[in-house]
Design a protein around this motif. Sequence first.
Motif, short mmCIF file in Angstrom:
data_model
loop_
_atom_site.label_atom_id
_atom_site.label_comp_id
_atom_site.label_asym_id
_atom_site.label_seq_id
_atom_site.Cartn_x
_atom_site.Cartn_y
_atom_site.Cartn_z
N ASP A 290 0.84 -1.21 0.00
CA ASP A 290 0.00 0.00 0.00
C ASP A 290 0.87 1.25 0.00
O ASP A 290 0.58 2.22 -0.70
CB ASP A 290 -0.90 0.03 1.24
CG ASP A 290 -1.98 -1.03 1.14
OD1 ASP A 290 -2.07 -1.68 0.07
OD2 ASP A 290 -2.73 -1.21 2.11
N ASP B 37 0.78 3.81 -3.11
CA ASP B 37 0.35 5.19 -2.88
C ASP B 37 1.24 6.19 -3.63
O ASP B 37 0.81 7.29 -3.95
CB ASP B 37 0.41 5.53 -1.39
CG ASP B 37 -0.81 4.99 -0.66
OD1 ASP B 37 -1.75 4.56 -1.36
OD2 ASP B 37 -0.81 4.99 0.58
N ASP C 252 -9.08 6.16 -5.54
CA ASP C 252 -7.91 5.60 -6.24
C ASP C 252 -8.31 4.37 -7.05
O ASP C 252 -7.82 4.17 -8.16
CB ASP C 252 -6.81 5.22 -5.24
CG ASP C 252 -6.18 6.45 -4.61
OD1 ASP C 252 -6.32 7.55 -5.21
OD2 ASP C 252 -5.57 6.32 -3.54
#
Lengths: 488, 488
Positions: free
Chosen positions: A112, A116, A146
């Motif tokens: 993650d 990001d 996202d």
Amino acid sequence: MEQGAPHEHDLRMDDGVDTDTMTVAAPEPARNSQELDEEDNTLRPSFLRRVTEALDAENQEAVYNLVEPLHPADIADLFELIGQEYRAPLARAINDLLGSDVLAELNDWVRDDLVDQLEPEEVADLAEQMETDDAVALIEDLDEEDQAAVLAEMEPEDRAAIESALSYPEESAGRLMSRDVIAVPEHLTVGDLIDYLRRDDDDLATEFWEVFIVDVKHRPVGTCMLSWLLRAPRSVPLADVMKRDQTLIPVTMDQEEVALRFQKYALISAAVVDDSGRLVGQITVDDVVHIIQEEASEDILRLSGAGDGDINEPIGLTVRTRLSWLVVNLGTAIIAASVVGLFQGAIARFALLAVLMPIVSGMGGNAGTQTLAVVVRAIATNQLTSSNTVRMILRELRIALANGLSLGVLIGVGTTLIFGNPHLGAVIGAAMVINNLVAGLAGILVPVSLDRLRVDPAVSSAVFVTMATDVMGFFSFLGLAVVTGLAA
Amino acid sequence: MEQGAPHEHDLRMDDGVDTDTMTVAAPEPARNSQELDEEDNTLRPSFLRRVTEALDAENQEAVYNLVEPLHPADIADLFELIGQEYRAPLARAINDLLGSDVLAELNDWVRDDLVDQLEPEEVADLAEQMETDDAVALIEDLDEEDQAAVLAEMEPEDRAAIESALSYPEESAGRLMSRDVIAVPEHLTVGDLIDYLRRDDDDLATEFWEVFIVDVKHRPVGTCMLSWLLRAPRSVPLADVMKRDQTLIPVTMDQEEVALRFQKYALISAAVVDDSGRLVGQITVDDVVHIIQEEASEDILRLSGAGDGDINEPIGLTVRTRLSWLVVNLGTAIIAASVVGLFQGAIARFALLAVLMPIVSGMGGNAGTQTLAVVVRAIATNQLTSSNTVRMILRELRIALANGLSLGVLIGVGTTLIFGNPHLGAVIGAAMVINNLVAGLAGILVPVSLDRLRVDPAVSSAVFVTMATDVMGFFSFLGLAVVTGLAA
């Protein structure tokens, strides 16, 4: 070459180890031993140091050359082991080595973190290279905005597959399955199937372990291991080599249940079917291996109140998770303390009671934890079912009685000898027996009841069991002391 | 038929779920739902009742008819779930259904129980039907005399294979591997290999997932997935379809390490090599799945002091295992109690100290257990290595400080308000902070140190951590109370 029939000798394994023909050449290391510790196959600290030094010196080429020989799974390990501040520079330095196979192996939190920092189109590119199940794992953790941005950048076909997977509940078979399946009708022969597989078709899966045989409604009717196919003559109909009895996984089944089926029936892959019985995908054992590991770890961590307990999770989240568990336990500790509070007068008169009382409550806690661990695992692995619950409760009670009597005699005699006080010895011995029985009973009844109520027994059992053993430990010991006039 | 080329439509999976053509027929149940609970796939209590009733009535035919439709894995479950007194009669009633596949799935203890009741030649017959690894699992648990008797009844070839496996250490790759391997020389083509596999040779393995390519010294040089073989034209040399980079498992590697490699590199099968690098067998993922489950369960059970914690183990053994752990804990409880003993005078003057002291020690114990569980799992799964130990110690200290401060303020303010005694509040608050730091530090330093000393951290960490939090909990709270003149 075509006539050069393989020699029997070369082709087959000997059944025993043939020491006569043993050679003395050392085996080649499976991986480069400069980077990996030979013993436990983890990256060496010295290797990590060289990587961080090169990163500190902003020497991207050196970093690339260091990382380049690694297996993708080891590159993933490198990201996990290296300090957080190095992860983004590392990702930039190794650019094209950071492929879908590295991301698929990466710890969720570290992934993650990296994702990001990427643009939606970069994430979309990576997701398109991945198998559906890995791509889903990548995308499902993104926040909604996202997710939409990444999906918008993907090819319509891939997007549809991922959106469809995301429509299934989290941790269900539908999220886990791959849609790349070889499914063929029953009327084919082995030869037909091989010819079909040999076609130059990029859309056809290249890595699969079983071929699924389906009826006209696309419902699985059988399954065929590739080794059976390879050993059968071309003219044999698939219907004659396939196995009709197979384990079908409903698309909404929970992943823990999926893992138990794989384990129970020793499956390598299994067909996933929708509500109408149509084949919609397959699950392979390599994904299930992760789940078994995760689910078992989850039980340890939850029993201990450590949440998901991932060492890569953001520290703030770890603090919150653990603190909330500790606050719940603070509540039970206060309840137990208030039981002691009832006996303040007795303690003031006879302070030795305060010295010995933690022994009774602590030992009950230990015995309760033992039973609890056994029961939670037995429930999780389907070994403890409604068919044998009564038998197991009786078993735990017998164990508790045996252990309680042994410990009771031990501590009772010891207390009598040390303090020259047989009355005190009898009280602590009796309290020990009582609290062991409480521990055994709570240790099995609490998780079994929570399981019946469809609450995960690993999460909340320990609080109740510890409260029971603390409260009853203090109450039985101090209560018996007062009732029998010990602290009068 | 030969020309009846498969229809594109029938042959491939659609990429998305094609809802237009969904049918409404219900999926056929994978197993007979009369015997199995649909939700968790365990045998229904009502089914077990019918079996035990038929056994009580000594109606062997009825028993046989009830059990006959079950999958071998479910027959194994039946033996585990049914009371011990029913196991021998059940075995007699179902005779030929109790095959090698049932025994292979059976819990070790239950299997030993059954095997003890069979004659050596019966055990030998069963072992000969099994794959080497399963036969080894069956025979390795027998005592030496029975082992010799069973081996004497076996065919020389099978006996040699098993004796060779038994010569490797327990829980090593050599015990786990199967010797049925397809190993061929590099110079063959895909067509040669398929012709070889199609030969009518009963000794050739029928179930395998990969073909291993070996050099003239029988050392693995590559591996080939069957799906690549099936998709390649006959004329292609194996050297062009095989993967040269493969994970080789040394025959003496510990099974836990084997399982970690399978998981890390997502393996389905792997070649096992001896000291000289020769291929001696293969390990397949279905055996590894059991190990992952077992090793993770082992960690929970050992952390909790429940030994192997198998609900099928003889109750006497369970009592002894748990009792020895409890006695060790009794020792640490007495040490902690003796710390309290140092402050008897203070407690006699101010009994409220005895009421509150279990809160400080208990909360430390909880916090220590959280850290310990996380660290033990991280060590077991190779996530915590010497490369990141320092970073993780600092992480745990930060967490301990944050949680200690939160809990310290909470209990300090609460105590001040309830008892109207800010001095007491300050003492318990400070003790809580100290004990949380002790818990965090012990929770990571103890298992990491034990691991460095090659002691399994799951087995003995908890004793040391609990002792640290108990002793320091009592000492910091009572000590601060005395030093600051609270109980003067």
